[in-house]
Design a protein around this motif. Sequence first.
Motif, mmCIF file in Angstrom:
data_model
loop_
_atom_site.group_PDB
_atom_site.id
_atom_site.type_symbol
_atom_site.label_atom_id
_atom_site.label_comp_id
_atom_site.label_asym_id
_atom_site.label_seq_id
_atom_site.Cartn_x
_atom_site.Cartn_y
_atom_site.Cartn_z
ATOM 1 N N UNK A 20 40.318 43.613 43.270
ATOM 2 C CA UNK A 20 39.862 43.885 41.905
ATOM 3 C C UNK A 20 41.028 43.800 40.930
ATOM 4 N N UNK A 21 42.177 44.313 41.312
ATOM 5 C CA UNK A 21 43.331 44.270 40.412
ATOM 6 C C UNK A 21 43.865 42.847 40.237
ATOM 7 N N UNK A 22 43.649 41.967 41.216
ATOM 8 C CA UNK A 22 44.128 40.584 41.141
ATOM 9 C C UNK A 22 43.002 39.608 40.813
ATOM 10 N N UNK A 23 41.909 40.077 40.242
ATOM 11 C CA UNK A 23 40.761 39.217 39.987
ATOM 12 C C UNK A 23 41.100 38.081 39.032
ATOM 13 N N UNK A 24 42.018 38.303 38.095
ATOM 14 C CA UNK A 24 42.398 37.257 37.142
ATOM 15 C C UNK A 24 43.035 36.064 37.869
ATOM 16 N N UNK A 25 43.769 36.316 38.928
ATOM 17 C CA UNK A 25 44.390 35.225 39.693
ATOM 18 C C UNK A 25 43.358 34.445 40.516
ATOM 19 N N UNK A 26 42.323 35.121 40.969
ATOM 20 C CA UNK A 26 41.327 34.503 41.846
ATOM 21 C C UNK A 26 40.140 33.915 41.092
ATOM 22 N N UNK A 27 40.105 34.089 39.790
ATOM 23 C CA UNK A 27 38.924 33.752 38.996
ATOM 24 C C UNK A 27 38.477 32.298 39.152
ATOM 25 N N UNK A 28 39.343 31.347 39.101
ATOM 26 C CA UNK A 28 38.955 29.940 39.161
ATOM 27 C C UNK A 28 38.914 29.377 40.566
#
Length: 100
Positions: A20-28
């Motif tokens: 959840x904290x790294x969701x921005x990195x995994x988004x695409x």
Amino acid sequence: MIFLLENMAFFFLPAGASLITCFALLEGKLTAILAVSLISTFVILAVTGLTVELVQKFFRKKPVKIASHIENIGNKGNNNESGRNTKNVHARENRREEVI
């Protein structure tokens, strides 16, 4: 073992919180993550299945050939007790399987 199974959700909480904290990195990269997960799952299933078949083939015994060979040896000199040796071999194999 039962303790681990009953509390499995608790052990996955830190990993879930990190995602959840790294969701921005995994988004695409959702499709790539799903593809790798599916492919690796099928590879693991195939390798496990082939390994099990190989181990079973390696440890499999050939009781039919042994029994027919013993029966042929026993029947050469005595025609009255045909098949007696085969029955003895199968009886021994059944006792051996029960022990295992």
